[in-house]
Design an enzyme around this catalytic site. Structure first.
Site, PDB file in Angstrom:
ATOM      1  N   TYR A  98       0.821  -1.226   0.000  1.00 14.86           N
ATOM      2  CA  TYR A  98       0.000   0.000   0.000  1.00 14.86           C
ATOM      3  C   TYR A  98       0.849   1.268   0.000  1.00 14.86           C
ATOM      4  O   TYR A  98       0.314   2.383  -0.050  1.00 14.86           O
ATOM      5  CB  TYR A  98      -0.930   0.017   1.222  1.00 14.86           C
ATOM      6  CG  TYR A  98      -0.158  -0.082   2.527  1.00 14.86           C
ATOM      7  CD1 TYR A  98       0.196  -1.334   3.054  1.00 14.86           C
ATOM      8  CD2 TYR A  98       0.262   1.059   3.193  1.00 14.86           C
ATOM      9  CE1 TYR A  98       0.935  -1.426   4.219  1.00 14.86           C
ATOM     10  CE2 TYR A  98       1.005   0.967   4.353  1.00 14.86           C
ATOM     11  CZ  TYR A  98       1.329  -0.280   4.862  1.00 14.86           C
ATOM     12  OH  TYR A  98       2.078  -0.367   6.018  1.00 14.86           O
TER      13      TYR A  98
ATOM     14  N   GLU B  29      11.729  -3.651   5.060  1.00  7.10           N
ATOM     15  CA  GLU B  29      10.676  -3.140   5.949  1.00  7.10           C
ATOM     16  C   GLU B  29      11.059  -3.222   7.436  1.00  7.10           C
ATOM     17  O   GLU B  29      10.188  -3.149   8.297  1.00  7.10           O
ATOM     18  CB  GLU B  29       9.378  -3.942   5.716  1.00  7.10           C
ATOM     19  CG  GLU B  29       8.883  -3.952   4.271  1.00  7.10           C
ATOM     20  CD  GLU B  29       8.456  -2.581   3.767  1.00  7.10           C
ATOM     21  OE1 GLU B  29       7.938  -1.785   4.559  1.00  7.10           O
ATOM     22  OE2 GLU B  29       8.662  -2.307   2.563  1.00  7.10           O
TER      23      GLU B  29
HETATM   24  C1  SIN Z   1       3.977  -1.078   1.860  1.00  9.70           C
HETATM   25  O1  SIN Z   1       4.312  -0.444   0.869  1.00  9.70           O
HETATM   26  O2  SIN Z   1       3.099  -1.971   1.784  1.00  9.70           O
HETATM   27  C2  SIN Z   1       4.611  -0.869   3.203  1.00  9.70           C
HETATM   28  C3  SIN Z   1       5.142   0.482   3.426  1.00  9.70           C
HETATM   29  C4  SIN Z   1       6.273   0.885   2.535  1.00  9.70           C
HETATM   30  O3  SIN Z   1       7.212   0.095   2.328  1.00  9.70           O
HETATM   31  O4  SIN Z   1       6.248   1.998   2.012  1.00  9.70           O
END
Ligand code: SIN
Length: 207
Positions: free
Chosen positions: A47, A120
């Site tokens: 997301y 992450e």
């Molecule tokens: C995601 O993109 O799902 C997690 C947050 C990010 O890495 O920006």
């Protein structure tokens, strides 16, 4: 904690997630959380940067949405879009019963998490969630969420302050402003309207 900075020295209670250099590192906790079968692909819901920076292999990708979560620029980035002294702001998900979050789902083999867990590691943990695809199909998947108890969580701030922090921050992965602009562009391509993201984008472009 001030509205624009975040300490990364406070460990999440009960979690072994600070590395020897004192940096937040959720890799160990993520490995322990899910017993994934090496040969069984899983869905991952992205997301934030996982929508537009796809530096990992996948078997299939499909636009998807999850219910009950709102995307917010409330997580500090000390390792990608900021530094330990001057963290940037990146997105996490906040529980919000009426909300719906549009993103991209990738079907990946579990070995891909070796890379993603590093990417992450500044506060994100993998959670199981129900994914809803545009054609009405559903599937269970995983999603990285940085919950409010993680040491890099910044929380809400007035929009102008958040936009300023994003405008002023940069880290090893580049300018924080590019994270916001690329995310907004990717959401438009998905046909998603995200008031929070688009308000910040507008403030960044027209301070
Ligand atoms: C995601 O993109 O799902 C997690 C947050 C990010 O890495 O920006």
């Amino acid at each position: 904690m001030s509205e624009c900075t975040g300490s990364i020295t406070r460990p999440r209670e009960g979690a072994d997630d600070i590395d020897q250099a004192g940096h937040l590192d959720t890799r160990g906790e993520n490995r322990r959380r899910h017993a994934l079968q090496p040969d069984t692909p899983v869905w991952l819901f992205g997301y934030g940067s996982l929508i537009y920076k796809v530096d990992f292999p996948y078997l299939e990708c499909r636009p998807a949405r999850i219910h009950g979560w709102a995307r917010r620029f409330w997580q500090g980035s000390h390792d990608h879009r900021g530094t330990p002294d001057k963290p940037g702001r990146v997105v996490t998900l906040i529980e919000s019963p009426q909300a719906e979050c549009v993103g991209m789902a990738y079907r990946i083999t579990p070995d891909v998490f070796d890379h993603l867990d590093v990417r992450e590691k500044n506060g994100y943990l993998r959670f199981t969630t129900a994914l809803h695809f545009n054609d009405g199909d559903q599937a269970d998947g995983l999603v990285y969420i940085a919950t409010a108890d993680n040491a890099a969580f910044l929380g809400p701030a007035p929009y102008p302050a958040m936009a300023r922090q994003i405008a002023d921050s940069r880290g090893p992965s580049g300018h924080n402003r590019d994270y916001l602009l690329q995310l907004a562009e990717a959401l438009r391509k998905l046909g998603a309207h995200d008031e929070h993201v688009f308000t910040l984008e507008q403030m960044l472009l027209d301070p």
